[in-house]
Structure formats: structure tokens, C-alpha cells
Design an enzyme around this catalytic site. Structure first.
Site, PDB file in Angstrom:
ATOM      1  N   GLY A  29      -0.417  71.985  14.275  1.00 19.43           N
ATOM      2  CA  GLY A  29       0.013  73.146  15.069  1.00 19.43           C
ATOM      3  C   GLY A  29      -1.194  73.875  15.635  1.00 19.43           C
ATOM      4  O   GLY A  29      -2.342  73.490  15.381  1.00 19.43           O
ATOM      5  N   ASP A  85      -2.677  75.235   6.230  1.00 19.05           N
ATOM      6  CA  ASP A  85      -1.650  74.912   7.221  1.00 19.05           C
ATOM      7  C   ASP A  85      -1.035  76.200   7.772  1.00 19.05           C
ATOM      8  O   ASP A  85      -1.041  77.232   7.098  1.00 19.05           O
ATOM      9  CB  ASP A  85      -0.560  74.064   6.536  1.00 19.05           C
ATOM     10  N   GLU A 107       3.669  67.583   6.033  1.00 21.05           N
ATOM     11  CA  GLU A 107       2.967  68.787   5.568  1.00 21.05           C
ATOM     12  C   GLU A 107       3.390  69.145   4.145  1.00 21.05           C
ATOM     13  O   GLU A 107       2.577  69.577   3.327  1.00 21.05           O
ATOM     14  CB  GLU A 107       3.246  69.947   6.525  1.00 21.05           C
TER      15      GLU A 107
END
Ligand code: 5RP
Length: 227
Positions: A29, A85, A107
Site C-alpha cells: 500500500g 504495514d 499480510e
């Protein structure tokens, strides 16, 4: 990109948490991208001699490799020291919604194989209750219309995620994403996860429980906070 400054601040502060000679899991991301850039810069300037970085997506892996980080496949690594993350939503109990980038299954595997998961978030990601935005659910392509019906028969509504070219969005694992939307935020996210995860064809939801230990929040005024 929205909240770019705050995302960069969170990423930079998280990069400072990385210890030399460790194995680092990499999310996916825009915020995770900033983290990879910040980590690569720090690794070079301070000679961190990282043992490995383990990406959750081809995008993150390619970026890390291009910046000279020692990329290793998850299948060759058994112990990750720390995974950093992003998230779509973070509630006061550090429960998360993830998956806008379509990599939440990988993830979650990385986070659950790590000594610690650190979440990096700009201030817009903080919510009182999860479900302000959509909840991504990864669904196996085989039998996906039937799986969708089973989800909707539980009372959930949503839509398949599509690409800009109007084809089905495919996750890192080649599956579809059904994005559930809520009229009001969830009152019991654990119950929601429990209902969905047992449906045949559902791979996983974007709900993360008991995984995030520290949350590094970046604010648009340039400040940061670690919770
Ligand atoms: C990808 C994710 C991302 O971490 C999440 O969507 C946040 O993305 P961004 O940092 O671009 O706001 O879960 O699967």
C-alpha cells in the site's frame, strides 16, 4: 495522494524502530511504500545489515529489491522479527481493517509469523468503531457467485471489487474480493469475522485481531505518536 505527509511521517518513525541484523516483514500500500523507502535509506546510511526483508506482495518486493534491500521469500524464512504495514481502519483496541490493496491474506500470514506487527497509519485511519469503510473479504474464484449468495444470506451487502477497466480485481493470490459495506459501523467485529470465515469459498476477511502491537500515527501537522 491523500494524507501523503502524515503517511510519510508514520513510515519514517517506524523505520527508526528497526534494529540491525533483523528480519523485517513488509506490508503493501501507499504507507507501506513510504516505509520501504525510509527503511532502505536508513539501512544504507546506518549500515543496518538487515538479515532479510520479506514482502507481502510483488509490488513491495520489487520496490524493496530496486532499493537494494535483501529480499527473501516467505517460504525461505521461518521467523520474522518485525512486520510493518499500513491499515485502512484502526480502532481503540488496535483491531484493524485491511485489504484495500488486495494483499490482506498475505499480510496476515506475515503479521502472524512475526514477533511484532507495527501498524503505520495517518490520522484519517483512526476510527471509534470498525466498518466506516468497506470490509474486504477474499473469495475463491471457483463458485464465487454461490459464495457471494452465502455472504448475502447472512445479511451482509456489498459488491465485487472491480478494476478501472471493469474487470474483476484479483488479489495477490488470484482470488476475488467482495467488499462488504455497513450502514453503521460494526458493533461486534469478532462475530462478523466468525460468521464469514466459516463459509466455504471465503479465504479470509480483512479483520485483524490481536496482531498489531504498536501503532505509529502520523499527523498532518507534522507530529507523530506511538500507541
Ligand atoms: C493492503 C492494505 C493496506 O495496508 C491498506 O489498504 C492501507 O493502504 P494505504 O497505506 O495505501 O492507505 O491492507 O492490503
Amino acid at each position: 495522494m491523500a494524507n501523503e505527509k502524515a503517511k510519510r511521517i508514520a513510515a519514517r518513525e517506524a523505520a527508526k524502530l528497526i534494529q540491525p541484523k533483523t528480519v523485517v516483514g513488509l506490508g503493501t500500500g501507499s504507507t507501506a511504500t513510504f516505509f520501504i523507502e525510509e527503511l532502505a535509506q536508513r539501512a544504507e546510511q546506518e549500515q543496518l545489515q538487515l538479515k532479510a526483508v520479506v514482502p507481502s506482495s510483488s509490488r513491495s518486493g520489487e520496490l524493496a529489491k530496486s532499493l537494494g534491500l535483501p529480499v527473501k521469500d516467505i517460504n525461505d524464512v521461518f521467523n520474522i522479527d518485525i512486520t510493518v504495514d499500513g491499515a485502512d481502519e484502526v480502532d481503540p483496541e488496535k483491531r484493524l481493517i485491511k485489504g484495500r490493496g488486495g494483499a490482506h491474506v498475505r499480510e496476515k500470514i506475515l503479521a502472524s509469523s512475526s514477533q511484532e506487527m507495527v501498524v503505520i497509519a495517518d490520522e484519517s485511519k483512526l476510527v471509534d468503531a470498525l466498518g466506516v469503510g468497506v470490509l474486504p473479504v477474499e473469495v475463491v474464484v471457483f463458485g464465487s457467485p454461490a459464495t457471494r449468495l452465502k455472504i448475502e444470506n447472512l445479511g451482509y451487502k456489498g459488491a465485487w471489487r472491480m478494476t478501472e477497466e471493469s474487470s474483476f480485481f484479483l488479489t495477490e493470490n488470484g482470488n476475488f474480493l467482495y467488499d462488504i459495506s455497513f450502514d453503521t459501523p460494526m458493533t461486534d467485529p469478532e462475530q462478523t469475522h466468525e460468521e464469514l470465515i466459516h463459509l466455504p469459498g471465503v479465504v479470509d476477511t480483512g479483520l485483524f485481531f490481536h496482531l498489531a502491537r504498536r501503532i505509529v500515527i502520523g499527523w498532518n501537522d507534522g507530529k507523530h505518536e506511538i500507541r
